[in-house]
Scaffold this motif. Sequence first.
Motif, mmCIF file in Angstrom:
data_model
loop_
_atom_site.group_PDB
_atom_site.id
_atom_site.type_symbol
_atom_site.label_atom_id
_atom_site.label_comp_id
_atom_site.label_asym_id
_atom_site.label_seq_id
_atom_site.Cartn_x
_atom_site.Cartn_y
_atom_site.Cartn_z
ATOM 1 N N LEU A 47 0.633 -1.440 0.005
ATOM 2 C CA LEU A 47 -0.027 -0.434 -0.041
ATOM 3 C C LEU A 47 0.843 1.300 0.003
ATOM 4 O O LEU A 47 2.133 1.210 -0.606
ATOM 5 N N GLU A 48 0.286 2.447 0.020
ATOM 6 C CA GLU A 48 0.918 3.406 0.165
ATOM 7 C C GLU A 48 2.328 3.503 1.725
ATOM 8 O O GLU A 48 2.144 2.790 2.274
ATOM 9 N N ASN A 49 3.103 4.562 1.341
ATOM 10 C CA ASN A 49 4.249 4.590 2.614
ATOM 11 C C ASN A 49 4.749 3.439 2.821
ATOM 12 O O ASN A 49 5.298 3.059 4.117
ATOM 13 N N GLU A 50 4.778 2.731 1.939
ATOM 14 C CA GLU A 50 5.381 0.853 2.481
ATOM 15 C C GLU A 50 4.677 0.182 3.255
ATOM 16 O O GLU A 50 5.122 -0.623 4.378
ATOM 17 N N VAL A 51 3.434 0.185 3.231
ATOM 18 C CA VAL A 51 3.215 -0.678 4.256
ATOM 19 C C VAL A 51 2.282 -1.106 3.559
ATOM 20 O O VAL A 51 2.085 -1.706 2.128
ATOM 21 N N TYR A 52 2.140 -2.764 3.596
ATOM 22 C CA TYR A 52 1.829 -4.087 3.278
ATOM 23 C C TYR A 52 0.652 -4.903 4.478
ATOM 24 O O TYR A 52 0.306 -4.617 5.226
ATOM 25 N N SER A 53 -0.246 -5.061 2.855
ATOM 26 C CA SER A 53 -1.424 -5.646 3.670
ATOM 27 C C SER A 53 -1.483 -7.383 3.431
ATOM 28 O O SER A 53 -1.042 -8.149 2.321
ATOM 29 N N VAL A 77 -1.522 -4.516 7.920
ATOM 30 C CA VAL A 77 -2.410 -3.832 7.543
ATOM 31 C C VAL A 77 -3.650 -5.734 7.140
ATOM 32 O O VAL A 77 -2.818 -6.513 6.202
ATOM 33 N N PHE A 78 -5.077 -5.936 7.116
ATOM 34 C CA PHE A 78 -5.801 -6.928 6.956
ATOM 35 C C PHE A 78 -6.563 -6.578 5.944
ATOM 36 O O PHE A 78 -7.719 -5.534 6.697
ATOM 37 N N ASP A 79 -6.516 -7.042 4.996
ATOM 38 C CA ASP A 79 -7.690 -7.270 3.944
ATOM 39 C C ASP A 79 -8.518 -8.688 3.882
ATOM 40 O O ASP A 79 -7.514 -9.236 3.791
#
Length: 665
Positions: A47-53, A77-79
């Motif tokens: 995701l944005e800014n090296e955020v991982y889901s 982040v949990f999708d």
Amino acid sequence: MKKSLCIILSILMLFAFVSCKSDENGESSSVSEISETPSEDFMVNTLENEVYSVYYYHGGDEIIKIPAEIDGKRITVFDTRTVKYNGKVKEIYLPETIERIIDGGLYSFDDDNTSALEKIHLPESVKTIERGAFRNFKNLNQINLPASLETVGDEIFAGCSSLNISDIPAAFFSEKGYRNFAGTGVTHVNVPEGVTVIPELMFFESSIKTISLPSTLKTIAYGAFGKTNLSEITLPNGLEKIDERAFYDSKLVSATVPASVTEIYEDSFGGMYDFKKLVFEGDVPEKFSYQLDHFISVPASMFEIWVKKSASGVTFPRFCGFPVRYTDSDEQPLVEQELEYVENSDGSVTVVGYLGSEYILTVPETLGGKPVTAIGEYMLRANNDVIQLTLHEGVKTIGDFAFNSASLLKKVTLPQTLETIGENAFGSCVKLENPVLPESLKTVKRYAFAGCDALTDFVFPESVETIGEGVFDNCHELKTAKLPSSLNTISDALFFACYKLESVNVPETVEYIGHNAFGSCYEITELTMPSTLKTVGDNAFDSTKITSLYFHEGLESIGEEAFESCYQLAEVVLPASLKTVCGWTFNQCRGLKKVTLMGDAPEVIINKSPYGEDNYYDFPNNCEFTLYYYEGAQGLDSDFWSRFDQALVGSENGEDSKSDYESEE
């Protein structure tokens, strides 16, 4: 030895018992006892800014524990798409690194949701759940919602029909909490202190039966408990607003409104057949009743309104058709022959309500020894019993909404003394057959017979001077109507959506044909325009089957989309007196071939697009007529008129002469 063995067995049985109790309470094994699911079974999204889901699981386990780190990427982040289309996973444990839960697909393919998920364990680290995250997870029945939640979107659990939780964090109760628990299996909810609003449609169509509300509550929003099993509620002091349809079609039988409430609507408690009593502890708010309008909602039952005798905002013994009674007085309404009535200052009587259930109702000439001269507002509103109604001589006025939505009313006998039929008086009386109006009648107010689907032929006596807006609005079976010869106005929407209307006279005295006057009258093929006509309103002939129209000298203006979608209109004659038309006057007149100007080309008013675009339209769609004019005509070179083919009358392309049209006058 035996004693030791017994002790050991007892301890084992105790642990087994505790374990069983944990299972009964819906608790599963502790997180530490669940093996972490292999990271290669998941797909990770950046995701944005090296955020991982994590957003997809392709393993085959029923219970999974998501790793905190996958391929060196910290999962925060949990999708919910991870298991949205997975028919195997029943239980999920999220790691302490998860801060946000999302539906990255934004409701995509909701109907294809095949998730088998029943339980999900959220860590305290979760601060945000975004809109629709668990929407339509129909098997989800257990989730722990951390009190630490800070931000919650809308429709989070909408459609989770198996979910039944009672303690809901305050974050869910915000203006943005639309439909968060709509369609869920919740039966009882404890709303935490500090909450000020129950959001719009929050529990709509859920299984909720009871709820505990906080003292801080200020607003119950639109449809919050609509179509639920809610059977009892205590509204807290301090509550200020109960919005429209807040409890619509719920199972409430009574409710008490605190004196602090300043805004409440008639249908806030509407649609409930078993609702009997609404108690106001203070004055009845001004916004309790709608403005008198033909779209006013119809209550499922005329519940009683109870107030203090000193309370303002209602009238005794009836208010908008609802019986009004006092909480601090034994005073009862005047009743005779099951008719409630009030005495007027001139010694006459107005009938305000009917307490009986007979199918034949006769209003007598006198009640209490005094002459009956009026039928009050809402007198028989929403009645489901009366089929035949007779008003004896002496009645001069039928009040607004007097018989509105009397569902079985079929035959009405009106007195020869009647002068006024009020607004929406017979509106939505769907079985009402053609009434005979008396020669004494002078005024028929707006929407008086709107929605009366059984009307087929209607005759106004010559005595009628005023016919209000939309009197026959949506009378779908009306075929003919005869208007009084002295009428000077065809009011707005007078015959709107009278789909089967074939014949109606336009009196020679008419100067104004209103907006949508004949709009959507699909069967009208011919109308003779009076020589007195000056103005044609917007959409006046919209979607009719008129083939030609000749307007006499004296007409000054034609409104926007006056002939919208008149597909069979082939010819129009416009008089020299015409000053203005609008850019969309002939919009969608696909069959229009000939427009004849008897004088100069009128000014074309260019309005903003009727469809709301930001640009402006100065020409009609699907319209390619030829403009015929007489020698010396001015204005033909304007931006509008110059778009069309033009032909001089009497020339090679113009067959008619001016005298041909003038002879029609």
